[in-house]
Write a protein that holds these residues in place. Structure first.
Motif, PDB file in Angstrom:
ATOM      1  N   ALA A  36      33.085  41.199  39.562  1.00 45.07           N
ATOM      2  CA  ALA A  36      33.530  39.866  40.845  1.00 45.07           C
ATOM      3  C   ALA A  36      34.646  39.291  40.536  1.00 45.07           C
ATOM      4  O   ALA A  36      35.233  39.909  39.937  1.00 45.07           O
ATOM      5  N   THR A  37      35.304  39.131  41.906  1.00 45.02           N
ATOM      6  CA  THR A  37      36.543  38.970  41.319  1.00 45.02           C
ATOM      7  C   THR A  37      36.513  37.465  41.434  1.00 45.02           C
ATOM      8  O   THR A  37      35.449  37.277  42.779  1.00 45.02           O
ATOM      9  N   VAL A  38      36.802  35.962  40.912  1.00 46.26           N
ATOM     10  CA  VAL A  38      36.641  35.323  41.314  1.00 46.26           C
ATOM     11  C   VAL A  38      37.941  34.518  41.543  1.00 46.26           C
ATOM     12  O   VAL A  38      38.964  34.448  40.780  1.00 46.26           O
ATOM     13  N   LYS A  39      37.935  33.178  42.232  1.00 47.35           N
ATOM     14  CA  LYS A  39      39.100  32.158  43.294  1.00 47.35           C
ATOM     15  C   LYS A  39      37.941  30.797  41.973  1.00 47.35           C
ATOM     16  O   LYS A  39      37.081  30.715  42.747  1.00 47.35           O
ATOM     17  N   VAL A  40      38.809  29.720  42.191  1.00 50.46           N
ATOM     18  CA  VAL A  40      38.457  28.536  41.262  1.00 50.46           C
ATOM     19  C   VAL A  40      39.604  27.664  42.404  1.00 50.46           C
ATOM     20  O   VAL A  40      40.168  27.457  42.882  1.00 50.46           O
ATOM     21  N   VAL A  41      38.519  27.168  43.295  1.00 50.18           N
ATOM     22  CA  VAL A  41      38.773  25.343  43.864  1.00 50.18           C
ATOM     23  C   VAL A  41      38.273  24.387  43.381  1.00 50.18           C
ATOM     24  O   VAL A  41      37.156  24.419  42.549  1.00 50.18           O
ATOM     25  N   MET A  42      39.522  22.841  42.244  1.00 50.23           N
ATOM     26  CA  MET A  42      38.680  22.221  41.658  1.00 50.23           C
ATOM     27  C   MET A  42      38.611  20.889  42.813  1.00 50.23           C
ATOM     28  O   MET A  42      39.337  20.674  42.982  1.00 50.23           O
ATOM     29  N   THR A  43      38.059  19.759  42.355  1.00 46.27           N
ATOM     30  CA  THR A  43      37.945  18.552  42.871  1.00 46.27           C
ATOM     31  C   THR A  43      39.339  18.180  42.097  1.00 46.27           C
ATOM     32  O   THR A  43      39.330  18.034  40.553  1.00 46.27           O
ATOM     33  N   PRO A  44      40.445  17.200  43.122  1.00 45.71           N
ATOM     34  CA  PRO A  44      41.317  16.557  41.955  1.00 45.71           C
ATOM     35  C   PRO A  44      40.786  15.601  40.334  1.00 45.71           C
ATOM     36  O   PRO A  44      41.464  16.115  39.554  1.00 45.71           O
TER      37      PRO A  44
END
Length: 402
Positions: A34-42
């Motif tokens: 898979a191709t992965v991107k990450v979004v985080m809470t601060p």
């Protein structure tokens, strides 16, 4: 190859101690192709660094609506992120974040992306035992499920508080396994077995020469991938080709001659639900094969040829429950010849190629096909990549075989 291969996975990370497992989860998704991107809470940055996750995912990590340290103040487009993803996985998901998700609170980039996402969402909770068992959390789970989200159950074990019980986020490899199994269970060909023949056959003249054709096998290989990606267990019987294929749901059987393909096809046919004969099988073979290399002595060489066994017709004679698909490569009277072949060989569907169509046929990355079924329904498709053509064919088989 995993069912996740080639998919875009957006990983949401929230502020729980289990966030340290997110690094391993990124690696597991990438190992699956898979191709992965990450979004985080601060707040999650207190538990795992964006640098770690960006290094592993090979993509920038986003956590704010805009980059505060950037003079240009570029906006991080949560809508674009949500539309990019094939699957959105929030792991770990804290009680706080899940409560906000259930009630439409949108006070950070991760939550805004969740509200914009059109893809399936998987949530892996992580919290202490009492929080996990609290009625408000139970209500949150129920509400999130009612929205169509999928909860990956937490496991039992020692928790950060020192208590022992349910609340541990599932291990990264188990999360990937859960998602893979869930996707497969919903695919239209789950539980179906598909036989596909591909490539040319080589009919030996002597130990070093053969009669063959220009088939690359690409159409058959693309059909195998398309069927497997929809959950089918595929048996791919291929003649000589340079193509390689690795997929957890595909078994490849290599053959050389028409006789070998005939035997392999008949051995597997009784066990399958769908059979697609995409191979370019030689119609004739030398009646006698020289034991030694034929020397160039005479100005001419005469070969006596005999017919090979007609694999497709023989399968049509013995088919019971199977949905049988053949291919017709024609140069004239295309529709009439294809219809005749469909009836003679007792097919359910025939895929017509015309060598008159530019970009179709052997040794090409594209194809232009016309589908004709046993009810004489004719459906033409424009020139497309063989990958897309394979998807069209498999989708039409699913519709007609429902």
């Amino acid at each position: 190859m995993s069912i996740l291969s080639g998919k875009n996975i957006l990983l949401g990370v929230t502020a729980g101690i289990a966030a340290y497992k997110s690094a391993s989860l990124v690696r597991e998704f990438i190992k699956a192709g898979a191709t992965v991107k990450v979004v985080m809470t601060p707040a999650s940055k207190d538990f795992v660094t964006p640098l770690t996750l960006s290094t592993l995912s090979k993509n920038p990590v986003e956590s704010h609506f805009y980059e505060k340290d950037n003079d240009n103040e570029l906006w991080n487009n949560h809508v674009e992120l949500g539309l990019w993803a094939d699957y959105f996985v929030i792991a770990p998901a804290t009680a706080n974040t899940m409560s906000k998700m259930a009630n439409g609170v949108c006070d950070n980039l991760l939550l805004a992306t969740y509200l914009s996402a059109k893809c399936p969402v998987y949530i892996a909770p992580a919290m202490d035992l009492d929080m996990y068992k609290h009625q408000s959390t139970t209500n949150t789970f129920a509400k999130l499920n009612s929205f169509g989200n999928t909860i990956i159950p937490a496991t039992s074990g020692e928790l950060a508080s020192g208590l022992v019980g349910q609340g541990r986020m599932a291990e990264p490899e188990d999360i990937v396994g859960f998602i893979t199994a869930d996707i497969l269970s919903q695919l239209p060909l789950k539980g179906q077995k598909v036989l596909i023949t591909a490539g040319p056959t080589y009919e030996a003249i002597d130990p070093v020469r053969f009669i063959g054709n220009h088939s690359s096998g690409k159409m058959g290989f693309e059909l195998a991938k398309a069927a497997a990606n929809l959950g089918a267990e595929v048996i791919l019987i291929t003649g000589p080709t340079n193509l390689k294929l690795s997929h957890s749901l595909i078994t490849v059987i290599h053959v050389v001659s028409a006789e070998e393909m005939y035997k392999a096809s008949h051995k597997e046919f009784q066990y399958v639900n769908i059979a697609i004969a995409a191979a370019a099988v030689a119609d004739y073979r030398p009646k006698e094969i020289a034991l030694n290399k034929i020397k160039k002595k005479e100005s001419t060489l005469t070969l006596k040829l005999e017919k090979t066994k007609d694999i497709l017709a023989s399968l049509g004679k013995i088919k019971k429950h199977q949905f049988l698909v053949g291919f017709a490569l024609e140069t004239n009277n295309e529709i009439e010849n294809a219809k005749s072949k469909l009836k003679r060989k007792n097919l359910d569907l025939i895929v017509l190629n015309s060598l008159k169509d530019k970009g179709a046929g052997f040794k090409s990355a594209t194809n232009k096909v016309t589908l004709i079924d046993k009810l004489d329904n004719i459906q033409e498709f424009p020139l497309k990549s063989k990958t897309e053509v394979a998807k069209d064919i498999i989708n039409e088989i699913i519709v007609r075989n429902a």
